[in-house]
Design a protein around this motif. Structure first.
Motif, PDB file in Angstrom:
ATOM      1  N   GLU A 150       9.889  15.899  -0.343  1.00  0.00           N
ATOM      2  CA  GLU A 150      10.742  14.750  -0.026  1.00  0.00           C
ATOM      3  C   GLU A 150      10.340  13.498  -0.798  1.00  0.00           C
ATOM      4  O   GLU A 150      11.145  12.600  -0.985  1.00  0.00           O
ATOM      5  CB  GLU A 150      10.706  14.482   1.479  1.00  0.00           C
ATOM      6  CG  GLU A 150      11.295  15.632   2.261  1.00  0.00           C
ATOM      7  CD  GLU A 150      11.806  15.231   3.629  1.00  0.00           C
ATOM      8  OE1 GLU A 150      11.433  14.132   4.075  1.00  0.00           O
ATOM      9  OE2 GLU A 150      12.570  16.004   4.218  1.00  0.00           O
ATOM     10  N   ALA A 151       9.091  13.432  -1.232  1.00  0.00           N
ATOM     11  CA  ALA A 151       8.665  12.248  -1.974  1.00  0.00           C
ATOM     12  C   ALA A 151       9.155  12.300  -3.415  1.00  0.00           C
ATOM     13  O   ALA A 151       9.306  11.288  -4.068  1.00  0.00           O
ATOM     14  CB  ALA A 151       7.149  12.123  -1.948  1.00  0.00           C
ATOM     15  N   VAL A 152       9.427  13.497  -3.908  1.00  0.00           N
ATOM     16  CA  VAL A 152       9.853  13.641  -5.301  1.00  0.00           C
ATOM     17  C   VAL A 152      11.376  13.689  -5.401  1.00  0.00           C
ATOM     18  O   VAL A 152      11.971  13.184  -6.348  1.00  0.00           O
ATOM     19  CB  VAL A 152       9.215  14.909  -5.925  1.00  0.00           C
ATOM     20  CG1 VAL A 152       9.665  15.095  -7.363  1.00  0.00           C
ATOM     21  CG2 VAL A 152       7.692  14.810  -5.867  1.00  0.00           C
ATOM     22  N   CYS A 153      12.035  14.265  -4.389  1.00  0.00           N
ATOM     23  CA  CYS A 153      13.496  14.388  -4.403  1.00  0.00           C
ATOM     24  C   CYS A 153      14.125  13.005  -4.433  1.00  0.00           C
ATOM     25  O   CYS A 153      13.736  12.120  -3.688  1.00  0.00           O
ATOM     26  CB  CYS A 153      13.968  15.145  -3.162  1.00  0.00           C
ATOM     27  SG  CYS A 153      15.764  15.234  -3.028  1.00  0.00           S
ATOM     28  N   GLN A 154      15.079  12.826  -5.342  1.00  0.00           N
ATOM     29  CA  GLN A 154      15.775  11.540  -5.444  1.00  0.00           C
ATOM     30  C   GLN A 154      17.146  11.574  -4.778  1.00  0.00           C
ATOM     31  O   GLN A 154      17.842  10.570  -4.744  1.00  0.00           O
ATOM     32  CB  GLN A 154      15.927  11.141  -6.915  1.00  0.00           C
ATOM     33  CG  GLN A 154      14.601  10.976  -7.633  1.00  0.00           C
ATOM     34  CD  GLN A 154      13.829   9.773  -7.136  1.00  0.00           C
ATOM     35  OE1 GLN A 154      14.303   8.653  -7.208  1.00  0.00           O
ATOM     36  NE2 GLN A 154      12.647  10.007  -6.584  1.00  0.00           N
ATOM     37  N   GLY A 155      17.544  12.736  -4.284  1.00  0.00           N
ATOM     38  CA  GLY A 155      18.784  12.825  -3.510  1.00  0.00           C
ATOM     39  C   GLY A 155      20.054  12.871  -4.320  1.00  0.00           C
ATOM     40  O   GLY A 155      21.054  12.282  -3.924  1.00  0.00           O
ATOM     41  N   CYS A 156      20.055  13.549  -5.471  1.00  0.00           N
ATOM     42  CA  CYS A 156      21.286  13.607  -6.266  1.00  0.00           C
ATOM     43  C   CYS A 156      22.257  14.630  -5.689  1.00  0.00           C
ATOM     44  O   CYS A 156      23.466  14.457  -5.775  1.00  0.00           O
ATOM     45  CB  CYS A 156      20.996  13.915  -7.725  1.00  0.00           C
ATOM     46  SG  CYS A 156      20.328  15.557  -8.057  1.00  0.00           S
ATOM     47  N   GLY A 157      21.733  15.711  -5.135  1.00  0.00           N
ATOM     48  CA  GLY A 157      22.600  16.705  -4.517  1.00  0.00           C
ATOM     49  C   GLY A 157      22.998  17.855  -5.419  1.00  0.00           C
ATOM     50  O   GLY A 157      23.805  18.695  -5.027  1.00  0.00           O
ATOM     51  N   ALA A 158      22.437  17.909  -6.639  1.00  0.00           N
ATOM     52  CA  ALA A 158      22.799  19.005  -7.559  1.00  0.00           C
ATOM     53  C   ALA A 158      22.494  20.360  -6.928  1.00  0.00           C
ATOM     54  O   ALA A 158      23.263  21.307  -7.061  1.00  0.00           O
ATOM     55  CB  ALA A 158      22.038  18.854  -8.877  1.00  0.00           C
ATOM     56  N   CYS A 159      21.375  20.427  -6.200  1.00  0.00           N
ATOM     57  CA  CYS A 159      20.952  21.696  -5.609  1.00  0.00           C
ATOM     58  C   CYS A 159      21.915  22.164  -4.516  1.00  0.00           C
ATOM     59  O   CYS A 159      22.109  23.355  -4.319  1.00  0.00           O
ATOM     60  CB  CYS A 159      19.548  21.546  -5.048  1.00  0.00           C
ATOM     61  SG  CYS A 159      19.375  20.172  -3.889  1.00  0.00           S
ATOM     62  N   THR A 160      22.524  21.197  -3.812  1.00  0.00           N
ATOM     63  CA  THR A 160      23.384  21.572  -2.684  1.00  0.00           C
ATOM     64  C   THR A 160      24.586  22.374  -3.164  1.00  0.00           C
ATOM     65  O   THR A 160      25.070  23.255  -2.475  1.00  0.00           O
ATOM     66  CB  THR A 160      23.892  20.332  -1.943  1.00  0.00           C
ATOM     67  OG1 THR A 160      24.650  19.541  -2.855  1.00  0.00           O
ATOM     68  CG2 THR A 160      22.762  19.509  -1.384  1.00  0.00           C
ATOM     69  N   ASP A 197       0.829  -1.199   0.000  1.00  0.00           N
ATOM     70  CA  ASP A 197       0.000   0.000   0.000  1.00  0.00           C
ATOM     71  C   ASP A 197       0.865   1.252   0.000  1.00  0.00           C
ATOM     72  O   ASP A 197       0.530   2.269  -0.577  1.00  0.00           O
ATOM     73  CB  ASP A 197      -0.917   0.015   1.219  1.00  0.00           C
ATOM     74  CG  ASP A 197      -1.949  -1.091   1.128  1.00  0.00           C
ATOM     75  OD1 ASP A 197      -2.371  -1.399  -0.002  1.00  0.00           O
ATOM     76  OD2 ASP A 197      -2.302  -1.668   2.171  1.00  0.00           O
ATOM     77  N   GLN A 198       1.994   1.127   0.701  1.00  0.00           N
ATOM     78  CA  GLN A 198       2.907   2.265   0.772  1.00  0.00           C
ATOM     79  C   GLN A 198       4.324   1.756   0.614  1.00  0.00           C
ATOM     80  O   GLN A 198       4.630   0.620   0.967  1.00  0.00           O
ATOM     81  CB  GLN A 198       2.784   2.935   2.139  1.00  0.00           C
ATOM     82  CG  GLN A 198       1.533   3.785   2.283  1.00  0.00           C
ATOM     83  CD  GLN A 198       1.645   4.700   3.475  1.00  0.00           C
ATOM     84  OE1 GLN A 198       2.094   4.263   4.542  1.00  0.00           O
ATOM     85  NE2 GLN A 198       1.234   5.940   3.329  1.00  0.00           N
ATOM     86  N   ILE A 199       5.179   2.589   0.078  1.00  0.00           N
ATOM     87  CA  ILE A 199       6.580   2.190   0.020  1.00  0.00           C
ATOM     88  C   ILE A 199       7.438   3.216   0.761  1.00  0.00           C
ATOM     89  O   ILE A 199       7.075   4.383   0.890  1.00  0.00           O
ATOM     90  CB  ILE A 199       7.094   2.039  -1.419  1.00  0.00           C
ATOM     91  CG1 ILE A 199       6.602   3.195  -2.274  1.00  0.00           C
ATOM     92  CG2 ILE A 199       6.727   0.713  -2.016  1.00  0.00           C
ATOM     93  CD1 ILE A 199       7.292   3.287  -3.574  1.00  0.00           C
ATOM     94  N   THR A 200       8.581   2.709   1.213  1.00  0.00           N
ATOM     95  CA  THR A 200       9.503   3.554   1.955  1.00  0.00           C
ATOM     96  C   THR A 200      10.297   4.393   0.971  1.00  0.00           C
ATOM     97  O   THR A 200      10.829   3.871  -0.004  1.00  0.00           O
ATOM     98  CB  THR A 200      10.466   2.671   2.764  1.00  0.00           C
ATOM     99  OG1 THR A 200       9.679   1.697   3.427  1.00  0.00           O
ATOM    100  CG2 THR A 200      11.260   3.466   3.754  1.00  0.00           C
ATOM    101  N   CYS A 201      10.392   5.665   1.226  1.00  0.00           N
ATOM    102  CA  CYS A 201      11.177   6.531   0.351  1.00  0.00           C
ATOM    103  C   CYS A 201      12.625   6.567   0.838  1.00  0.00           C
ATOM    104  O   CYS A 201      12.921   6.225   1.972  1.00  0.00           O
ATOM    105  CB  CYS A 201      10.634   7.948   0.359  1.00  0.00           C
ATOM    106  SG  CYS A 201       8.912   8.056  -0.049  1.00  0.00           S
ATOM    107  N   ASN A 202      13.498   7.013  -0.032  1.00  0.00           N
ATOM    108  CA  ASN A 202      14.888   7.230   0.338  1.00  0.00           C
ATOM    109  C   ASN A 202      14.951   8.474   1.234  1.00  0.00           C
ATOM    110  O   ASN A 202      14.566   9.555   0.819  1.00  0.00           O
ATOM    111  CB  ASN A 202      15.692   7.448  -0.952  1.00  0.00           C
ATOM    112  CG  ASN A 202      17.087   7.926  -0.690  1.00  0.00           C
ATOM    113  OD1 ASN A 202      17.629   7.711   0.396  1.00  0.00           O
ATOM    114  ND2 ASN A 202      17.671   8.574  -1.676  1.00  0.00           N
ATOM    115  N   PRO A 203      15.421   8.309   2.496  1.00  0.00           N
ATOM    116  CA  PRO A 203      15.437   9.482   3.374  1.00  0.00           C
ATOM    117  C   PRO A 203      16.613  10.421   3.100  1.00  0.00           C
ATOM    118  O   PRO A 203      16.661  11.518   3.649  1.00  0.00           O
ATOM    119  CB  PRO A 203      15.554   8.861   4.768  1.00  0.00           C
ATOM    120  CG  PRO A 203      16.279   7.593   4.544  1.00  0.00           C
ATOM    121  CD  PRO A 203      15.935   7.107   3.167  1.00  0.00           C
ATOM    122  N   CYS A 204      17.561   9.967   2.272  1.00  0.00           N
ATOM    123  CA  CYS A 204      18.720  10.816   1.968  1.00  0.00           C
ATOM    124  C   CYS A 204      18.323  11.821   0.887  1.00  0.00           C
ATOM    125  O   CYS A 204      18.647  11.662  -0.285  1.00  0.00           O
ATOM    126  CB  CYS A 204      19.907   9.983   1.521  1.00  0.00           C
ATOM    127  SG  CYS A 204      20.466   8.850   2.797  1.00  0.00           S
TER     128      CYS A 204
END
Lengths: 152, 661
Positions: B624-634, B570-577
């Protein structure tokens, strides 16, 4: 000179993206492809996560060479990250060259998850180049290097 | 201050032979924050994990460093172990001292020194780790299958049977793909249509399956469990809800000169057409490039003929938007273009054909009604030469470096069928190697040679030239070490197969990997062969690499299982990073928004409390659900407000410092 080169073991920081080049380094490992122990890998999600300040910090702390590896252009897991890396690092390396950190000490390379052999050959080549350039002393913060203090 | 435990794995002798693990364990105790260290033969084993768990409980550890194999191997294992005894899984870091150290170095002193440094960097990072809590996101319980060949059909049927909705998007007017064009299948000589068409009908009749034929996926956004696809339904100029598929319009149509794609251009079709008799869905479609009404504004015969009033010349392309939890790519293959293979004279001589063309010639529904006739003069060929590896396993720019895998077997099939039906025909096969790895494959090939007397010649063909109505084939026989010349009536080229041209576009759209030959890349060649590296995207059939029908069907079902496993949640865990913006540092400049490939960053007006001063500011907000954590923005952020959880600026700096110390 050559004697000094043989005893000189440069410190190399390698930033590898999680999806391609870190996996490529793993593949080089499982293939037992030898490259010098000077290379220390830091995992980042994408090569575009590497802030230019990380590279500056590495040289400041006494690194002799910094290399960044990402997915091949067009293959980035995040679709466009490595294009940012390419542009940012082109500018940074120009700037570092101006500061006296030779071009041979900095590099961006594309290594896919399937290119273990390429990872090893890139590292062998990079270490050889940096070794030939000798120790980097340009922007090293000597306060962090007590053993250098007396020598200078 | 953290209380860190460091665990050094011997990995049998894989690590311990090159790294002095005791020394690493002793060195760990000198690192800041480390309160415990241990080494063990197999840290990933149940007892090894027990060691970690016990230490977490007894020593009250707040962070764990495991010096072992690659995090790609066992990071999840140790994080799970930590979680089971109450430690946040993101407080565990792996120092990769196997793939990145012991396996690539031979000298123990050097290996140990490097292992210590890698351990030190991991400890430095864990000292700055923070507990991360993974968010949850809902799963849309519907799958999208791109491509309606046998791979797509099988995947869709399996998913639908498990009770989930599936949409098949097929760019052609009918599903069925390449298998619908085949006459017989090896090694059982089953009639291809007889085993495929019932599946096509099953798919169309299934209440959980929706087929978008003559449609293409235009764009895909979103992430695992929650994709949004835009599907463009191309105008058929025939109303699907009214057309009965009677085919009367196709008989009356006066424009009949368009090459028939289904028969590989060996006969013609009308401008309004149904691809083939068993097409699913069976609706007519107008080809505006050939239709007189579209070209001259006159005609309109089909509209007048149609009793169901289904013809609609004003129909427009329609774009629909649908949500999906998972996407399966099943875009299949094409036979390569043979324009650059001048030596075989394919483009000049109609009697030089591809194997797929032969397949249509031998099919009862094909251009000759199943009779083996030369395309040029419709006579029965007496001597047929098959050429293997045309464009496969080659080094020239026009060649493919890989083996197309199916050609050896279908050529044996063709040769056998021809000898069976026309025993007076002489059949030669020029081959580099005959590759028959498959159940009953070698036996099948032996039958072609021994029982049916097919002449197999080891060697390549250098040239095919027209000579007095025949085709003179110049080849070499490597076993006899001689040049041979055969005057053939028909030459059949086993042309290489390549991924469909849409594969590249779709891979880019889905941000999945593609290799140098444009085959989509699987997440792991051995252990995750049907998943792509992008979560929620799966691979089915030849889009991933050359394979025959049984293999395609197996992979299609495997992909379906992976999809079902995802949709069952029903739900999946997202990448928290994921990225996080410090609202006090953010100046609202939009730099991060511009580099984000996912559109995860938006700007909001928010009241912030800046050291007691309350004001409304325009600041970045990360979904946070859309961010994939690439870090380009940082890196793009000029004020240092944007940081990436799990890979923070401070953490990476600490690693750099530890390595350069």
């Amino acid at each position: 000179m050559s004697v000094e080169h043989e005893s000189f073991k440069p410190t190399i920081v390698a930033f590898c993206c999680n999806w391609c080049s870190y996996a490529g380094a793993d593949l080089a490992g499982s293939g037992r492809m030898q490259y010098p122990a000077n290379v220390k890998i830091i995992k980042v999600p994408c090569s575009c996560r590497v802030n230019p300040t990380f590279v500056l910090r590495a040289f400041q702390r006494g690194a002799d060479g910094v290399i960044m590896c990402g997915c091949h252009p067009g293959d980035c897991h995040y679709s466009t990250g490595n294009y940012y890396t390419r542009r940012r690092m082109t500018m940074l390396f120009d700037f570092l060259d101006f500061l006296g950190i030779e071009r041979g000490r900095t590099r961006v390379e594309w290594v896919s998850a399937a290119e273990g052999a390429r990872f090893a050959s890139v590292m062998n080549d990079f270490v050889k180049n940096v070794t030939e350039l000798g120790p980097n002393r340009k922007i090293t913060d000597l306060r962090t290097k007590p053993e250098h203090k007396e020598g200078e | 201050m953290q209380r860190i435990g460091v665990f050094i794995c011997w990995c049998g002798s894989n690590i311990a032979a090159t790294v002095d693990v005791k020394k690493v364990a002793a060195a760990a105790l000198n690192e800041p924050g480390v309160v415990f260290s241990a080494d063990y033969q197999y840290m990933c084993s149940a007892s090894g994990q027990g060691l970690v768990k016990d230490a977490i409980r007894e020593k009250g550890l707040t962070g764990v460093v495991v010096c072992s194999c690659s995090p790609r191997m066992h990071e999840a294992t140790f994080r799970k172990a930590a979680e089971s005894c109450g430690l946040n899984p993101y407080m565990v870091e792996i120092a990769n001292i196997r793939e990145h150290c012991s396996w690539i170095h031979k000298d123990v002193a050097e290996g140990t020194e490097k292992a210590v440094i890698l351990m030190r960097a991991a400890v430095a990072k864990v000292n700055l780790n923070q507990s991360l809590v993974a968010g949850k996101s809902d799963v849309v319980k519907r799958a999208l299958v791109i491509g309606g060949g046998i791979a797509g059909i099988q995947t869709a049927l399996d998913i639908a049977e498990a009770g989930y909705e599936v949409d098949i998007v097929e760019k052609k007017p009918t599903i069925g793909g390449k298998m619908a064009q085949l006459d017989k299948t090896f090694p059982t000589l089953d009639c291809s249509a007889c085993i495929l068409t019932p599946k096509m009908v099953d798919a169309a009749a299934h209440d959980k399956i929706k087929i978008y034929s003559y449609s293409e996926v235009e764009s895909v956004s979103g992430f695992v469990g929650n994709f949004t696809a835009k599907i463009r339904k191309k105008a058929r100029f025939v109303k699907e809800d009214l057309c009965t598929g009677c085919g009367l319009c196709t008989e009356k149509c006066p424009s009949r000169k368009t090459p028939n794609e289904f028969n590989e251009g060996m006969n013609t079709r009308s401008a309004i057409y149904i691809p083939f008799a068993q097409a699913v869905p069976k609706y007519a479609v107008i080809d505006p490039a050939a239709c007189l009404h579209f070209k001259t504004g006159k005609c309109g015969l089909c509209e007048r003929t149609c009793d169901a009033k289904a013809v609609d010349y004003n129909q427009k392309d329609e774009t629909i938007e649908r949500k999906y939890g998972a996407i399966v790519v099943a875009t299949g293959y094409n036979v390569i273009k043979l324009d650059n293979f001048g030596e075989y004279g394919y483009t000049e001589n109609p009697d030089v054909i591809t194997s797929l063309e032969l397949e249509r010639i031998m099919n009862a529904a094909g251009p000759t009604g199943g009779a083996l006739l030369r395309p040029s003069d419709k006579t029965h060929p007496q001597k047929i030469v098959f050429v293997q590896c045309v464009g496969s396993r080659g080094q020239r720019p026009c060649d493919k470096p890989y083996c197309s895998k199916i050609c050896c077997m279908y050529t044996a099939k063709h040769a056998m069928l021809i000898r069976e039906k026309y025993p007076d025909t002489e059949v030669y096969v020029f081959y580099i190697d005959v590759r028959t790895p498959g159940k009953n494959f070698e036996e099948f090939y032996r039958r072609a040679v021994e029982q049916y007397g097919v002449h197999y010649v080891k060697g390549q063909v250098g040239k095919v030239a027209e000579n007095a109505g025949k085709l003179r084939v110049y080849g070499s026989d490597l076993l006899m070490n001689e040049q041979i010349v055969i005057d053939a009536d028909l030459v059949v080229l086993a042309a290489a197969i390549e991924p469909d041209e849409s594969a590249k576009k779709i891979a880019t759209m889905l941000t999945t990997g593609i290799d140098t030959n444009n085959f989509l890349t699987e997440a792991h060649p051995k252990l995750r062969p049907v998943e792509s590296a992008t979560a929620g995207i799966f691979l089915s059939g030849v889009c991933q690499g050359p394979k025959d029908i049984p293999e395609t069907v197996s992979q299609a079902s495997a992909a379906a299982v992976k999809v079902i496993g995802l949709l069952a949640k029903d739900q999946i865990t997202c990448n928290p990073c994921v990225a996080r913006s410090d609202e006090l540092l953010c100046n609202g400049c939009s730099s991060c928004e511009k580099v984000c490939p996912y559109g995860a960053i938006t700007y909001i007006d928010k009241e912030v409390n800046d050291h007691g001063k309350r004001e409304v500011r325009r600041i970045a907000s990360v979904n946070e659900a859309v961010c994939q954590g690439c870090g380009a923005c940082t890196v793009a952020c000029p004020s240092g407000a944007m940081d990436l959880k799990g890979f923070t600026n401070k953490q990476i700096m600490a690693e750099v410092d530890a390595i350069c110390r």
